[in-house]
Design a protein around this motif. Structure first.
Motif, PDB file in Angstrom:
ATOM      1  N   CYS A 152     -27.414   2.136 -91.285  1.00 57.01           N
ATOM      2  CA  CYS A 152     -27.369   2.061 -92.738  1.00 57.01           C
ATOM      3  C   CYS A 152     -26.038   1.440 -93.143  1.00 57.01           C
ATOM      4  N   PRO A 153     -26.041   0.555 -94.104  1.00 59.87           N
ATOM      5  CA  PRO A 153     -24.764  -0.028 -94.522  1.00 59.87           C
ATOM      6  C   PRO A 153     -23.876   0.997 -95.221  1.00 59.87           C
ATOM      7  N   TYR A 154     -22.596   0.698 -95.290  1.00 61.37           N
ATOM      8  CA  TYR A 154     -21.638   1.579 -95.936  1.00 61.37           C
ATOM      9  C   TYR A 154     -21.707   1.474 -97.454  1.00 61.37           C
ATOM     10  N   PHE A 177     -18.012  -3.746 -93.884  1.00 65.09           N
ATOM     11  CA  PHE A 177     -17.572  -5.057 -94.354  1.00 65.09           C
ATOM     12  C   PHE A 177     -16.731  -5.787 -93.306  1.00 65.09           C
ATOM     13  N   ARG A 178     -16.211  -5.046 -92.339  1.00 68.00           N
ATOM     14  CA  ARG A 178     -15.424  -5.708 -91.283  1.00 68.00           C
ATOM     15  C   ARG A 178     -16.302  -6.256 -90.171  1.00 68.00           C
ATOM     16  N   ASN A 203     -24.739 -15.565 -89.555  1.00 72.76           N
ATOM     17  CA  ASN A 203     -23.521 -15.953 -90.260  1.00 72.76           C
ATOM     18  C   ASN A 203     -23.523 -15.443 -91.685  1.00 72.76           C
ATOM     19  N   GLU A 204     -22.810 -14.379 -91.906  1.00 73.00           N
ATOM     20  CA  GLU A 204     -22.727 -13.786 -93.244  1.00 73.00           C
ATOM     21  C   GLU A 204     -24.126 -13.572 -93.825  1.00 73.00           C
TER      22      GLU A 204
END
Ligand code: NAG
Ligand code: NAG
Ligand code: NAG
Ligand code: NAG
Ligand code: NAG
Ligand code: NAG
Ligand code: NAG
Ligand code: NAG
Length: 809
Positions: A152-154, A177-178, A203-204
């Motif tokens: 899960c994303p932060y 994000f890092r 890529n991003e």
């Protein structure tokens, strides 16, 4: 001010005083045309789960999850799990530099079934993600929450998609994000990831969706199931024709992938990606930003369709395109040539060298098993090494028919859901529900490669993005999640169409005319008695040519009459004598596409005939028997709500009540109604005067539908001197913008939304009665409808929305 509403859905404003504790009972009963609303003191209703035969709608919000009665989400039977981040976590989140008003909460971002008894749920937990099992029956967290960093994303806003397939979780996000973006299979081991070196596979990437396609089903080669991921990422490839910093992609992995043995250990051996294009090439518009996808299964896996909502990279230009892709096209791209970059730093080019065998990136199939390769760890090293360096395919995936199904300027769609429904003509129609960034829901039907918009509904008084969208055929409902509420709407609202024409013109596959009223096809007992015309939206009503129109006193009605000759003048007669005077006091307005009866009076009943006058020859074209009646039902049967919590929601909810200003601005712009017919109109309404002119000024449309300019609405329009003007043919200008926005709205025959008939309802609102026939219409013209909608909408916002008085609750 009279509070009138077209609404079918009462708006429940979130009032902190009333909605504590978390589970608030609904403030208003919600019987009006089946629209229901759920809200609580929680915000950000961003994840929803509703299974095909389920009675429950699960909703994940900020700090809470809910189990709602799917047949009526406003019923007071909701179950709640409160799951907020602890104070310690919140203060740590603040120390990390995060926003304690929006980010430092437990935003529930994942909620899906785990097994027959449990759900699985993940939350951002103030930038320290956690996941937990939920006992479905009791709706409680059934065990200690576990680490969620890999699932899960932060952040609550990072692009994210995840699936549970056979109790394994597949997720894709830029978790922290890092970190680099990553597509993972998290459990059980071996956990698999995407590769970062020497070639970075993503890529991003900003993920918007994922889907399992059971390609093993019916496969004669022993193929594997595949998981597809959809995202936008930074472009790598070199192209000669255009350069873009971001591109839309589809990637896939095989479900049976176990990673490599040495090379690509704990990495996907089956990861491949390619570009999805959604462009209007003749205008060099490339919709590179993928915002949402919806996957519709077909009879076989090959018939699977991917619908995507795309936007432009230019942030300050509102525009959306809808493209449809077929699975087989995607599969072909993955079978085609690879891309590579020789030395890092340079752009990618098509790889022309030798391709190792077995083909890199394919799933384990019978052919490989026959060679003793029955698991990906047995793949030869050269194959895996090739996979590692060649994640990108050279062939791009074009949308079906090579172009968007729909292109709309001034609208940013955020989410969509699609269902398939059999029309009365026996054809299967795809019906799309699309939510916008400002809280509208558009319903559209795909007809011959184009999207026809059936209705536009405003769901929220305060503009807010649609965050999630679900359809349930069983409940016959659409569920919409937003920052402040969840709304449940019926799949169709046929009763809104009060005449045969309105019903047929809507082209809504859900609606049919039974001779007396517009009914829901699904619930009607005898389909064979219903009339419907989805293909053309014109046939079926008796005397479709010479109509009988019943008009409610005070409404406006347009009697259509299109002259085939540009040189002819329309002449209207009523009961044989010519209609006199076309100023506002006469109650009539004449335009090139018909006669408008304004605020119909009973003495305006009668037989109207439209004649074409050319070279002094008068030819009758069409007749209408118009009855202006007092006893017609008001269009949507809505009483102004006493609590005045009322949302203005309609086809095109246009409220114009406080129109001291504009005695009437009725704008119907029948542009270029036939290809080749040239015309350009300027419509002016002067504030405070009963003067209005509709003139033809010149032509800017040419025969093949290309255009020199687009509509421009002078900023001074309504506010400044009361001059409302639509002047096509001038370049669109807006204050700050680069690069320039689209020059033309519907460059070639894309879907039509031009209201060629507007009817005023309820004395202060307009309803779109008829969509123009896109086949006959020069595409540019639709832009005017959008301008028109904007004007009317603006008027609605500035004039009519009363601030509900909270004390009246
Ligand atoms: C859900 O709501 C419907 C209609 O209000 C009702 O008939 C049904 O019993 C409810 N189901 C549950 C589980 O509460
Ligand atoms: C957020 O943090 C600031 C201190 O940085 C504090 O003053 C404020 O009260 C906090 N707001 C909330 C909602 O916790
Ligand atoms: C479902 O998963 C949960 C959590 O792992 C477990 O406790 C439960 O026993 C499982 N249920 C079934 C029917 O396997
Ligand atoms: C693969 O095949 C070998 C021999 O053919 C067999 O021993 C092994 O169990 C198979 N592995 C799997 C995962 O099926
Ligand atoms: C959550 O809701 C609030 C308003 O209720 C909104 O300002 C914020 O942007 C939302 N956050 C997310 C992640 O949707
Ligand atoms: C449906 O309508 C048709 C035509 O009116 C009629 O022939 C048929 O018997 C009807 N069927 C039912 C089940 O009512
Ligand atoms: C429709 O009206 C026109 C003009 O009155 C007449 O010429 C024509 O025959 C009518 N058509 C039908 C189908 O009644
Ligand atoms: C027009 O319609 C009304 C009501 O339907 C009917 O009574 C009248 O006879 C019609 N007139 C003509 C000329 O058809």
């Amino acid at each position: 001010m009279r509070s009138t509403s077209l609404t079918t859905c009462p708006l429940l404003l979130s009032s902190p005083l009333l909605s504590s504790p978390l589970l608030s009972s609904p403030l208003l009963s919600s019987g009006l045309q089946g629209c229901r609303r759920f809200h609580s003191s929680a915000v950000n209703y961003s994840s929803m789960l509703l299974e095909a035969d389920s009675e429950r709608l699960y909703v994940g919000a900020r700090g809470a999850a809910f189990a709602l009665n799917a047949s009526d989400i406003s019923a007071s039977s909701a179950l709640t799990i409160e799951w907020e981040a602890s104070h310690e976590e919140k203060s740590r989140c603040l120390l990390k530099g995060k926003d304690n008003k929006t980010e430092c909460f437990n935003h529930i971002r994942f909620l899906q079934r785990f097994n027959s008894t449990h759900l699985y749920m993940c939350g951002t937990n103030a930038f320290s993600p956690l996941c937990a099992y939920v006992d479905e029956e009791r709706f409680v967290i059934s065990s200690q929450p576990e680490e969620g960093k890999d699932k899960c994303p932060y952040s609550p806003t990072t692009g994210y998609t995840a699936l549970i397939i056979d109790q394994q979780m597949y997720s894709a996000s830029q978790y922290d994000f890092r970190s680099f973006p990553d597509i993972r299979r998290n459990s059980p081991s071996p956990t698999l990831k995407t590769e970062d070196a020497p070639t970075r596979w993503l890529n991003e990437a900003d993920f918007v969706g994922s889907a399992l396609v059971r390609e093993s089903f019916g496969s004669d080669g022993g193929d594997d199931d595949k998981i597809y991921f959809f995202f936008t990422e930074k472009s790598q490839e070199q192209t000669t024709t255009y350069s873009h910093s971001r591109v839309a992609r589809v990637a896939r992995v095989c479900k049976g992938d176990r990673g490599g043995l040495l090379t690509l250990q704990k990495r996907w051996t089956s990861f491949l990606k390619t570009r999805l294009t959604c462009s209007l090439p003749e205008y060099d518009f490339h919709f590179n930003m993928l915002r949402s996808v919806f996957v519709t299964p077909g009879d076989t896996p090959q018939d699977t369709r991917f619908y995507g909502i795309f936007g432009l990279e230019w942030k300050n230009v509102k525009a959306s395109a809808v493209c449809r892709f077929s699975l087989s096209e995607v599969q072909e791209a993955f079978q085609g040539p690879y891309m590579e970059n020789q030395d890092s730093g340079s752009k990618w080019k098509e790889y022309t060298g030798k391709i190792p065998n077995p083909r890199p990136g394919t799933c384990i199939t019978d052919a490989l098993r026959a060679r003793g390769i029955n698991v990906s760890t047995s793949l030869p090293d050269d194959v895996l090494d090739f996979v590692r360096r060649h994640p990108l395919m050279s062939r791009q995936v074009q949308p079906s028919d090579g172009r968007p199904l729909l292109f709309r300027r001034t609208t940013d769609y955020t989410r969509m859901a699609v269902r398939v429904f059999e029309g009365l003509d026996g054809q299967m129609y795809h019906i799309l529900y699309m939510g916008t960034d400002d809280g509208w829901l558009h319903k559209a039907v795909e007809v011959n490669g184009k999207l026809h918009i059936i209705e536009e509904l405003q769901l929220f008084e305060d503009p807010q993005p649609v965050n999630s969208l679900l359809i349930s055929e069983k409940q016959m409902s659409v569920y919409v999640g937003s920052p402040t509420a969840v709304v449940q709407l019926p799949l169709s609202s046929c009763r809104r169409y009060t005449s045969c024409y309105d019903c047929i013109f809507s082209r809504d596959p859900d609606c049919g005319w039974d001779g007396a009223e517009c009914v829901d096809v699904m619930t009607h007992s005898n389909r064979s008695t219903l009339i419907q015309d989805i293909q053309h939206g014109s046939m079926g009503c008796k005397q479709a040519q010479n109509g009988t129109r019943s008009v409610r006193v005070g409404d406006d009605a347009l009697l259509q009459c299109e002259l085939s000759s540009n040189l002819a003048t329309p002449v209207w007669t009523r009961e044989g004598s010519e209609v006199q005077g076309y100023d506002l006091n006469s109650g009539f307005r004449r335009g090139t596409d018909g006669l408008l009866i304004i605020e119909a009076r009973q003495d305006q009943s009668g037989t109207y005939t439209c004649h074409s006058l050319e070279n002094n020859v008068r030819v009758a074209i069409v007749s209408y028997n118009v009855t202006v009646r007092l006893d017609l039902p008001p269009p949507p049967p809505v009483e102004p709500d006493r609590d005045s919590f009322v949302v203005y929601l309609s086809l095109i909810t246009i409220l114009g009540g406080l129109c001291v200003v504009l005695t009437v601005v009725l704008v119907y712009v029948g542009f270029c109604l036939r290809v080749g017919q040239r015309g350009k109109y300027s419509l002016r309404a002067h504030r405070g005067s009963a003067h209005m002119e509709l003139q033809t000024i010149s032509s800017h449309c040419n025969g093949n539908g290309l255009c020199n300019g687009v509509a421009k609405m002078h900023n001074g329009g309504l506010e400044d001197g009361g001059l409302l003007q639509i002047v096509p043919g001038e370049a669109y200008t807006s204050p700050s913008r680069e690069p320039p926005p689209p020059e033309c709205d519907f460059p070639s025959g894309l879907s039509a939304t031009l209201p060629s008939v507007l009817r005023r309802m309820h004395g202060n609102s307009y309803v779109l009665l008829r969509q123009s026939d896109s086949e006959n219409t020069s595409p540019l013209c639709h832009s005017f409808s959008e301008e028109l909608n904007k004007i009317l909408e603006k008027r609605k916002h500035t004039l009519l929305l009363p601030r509900p008085d909270e004390s009246s609750v």
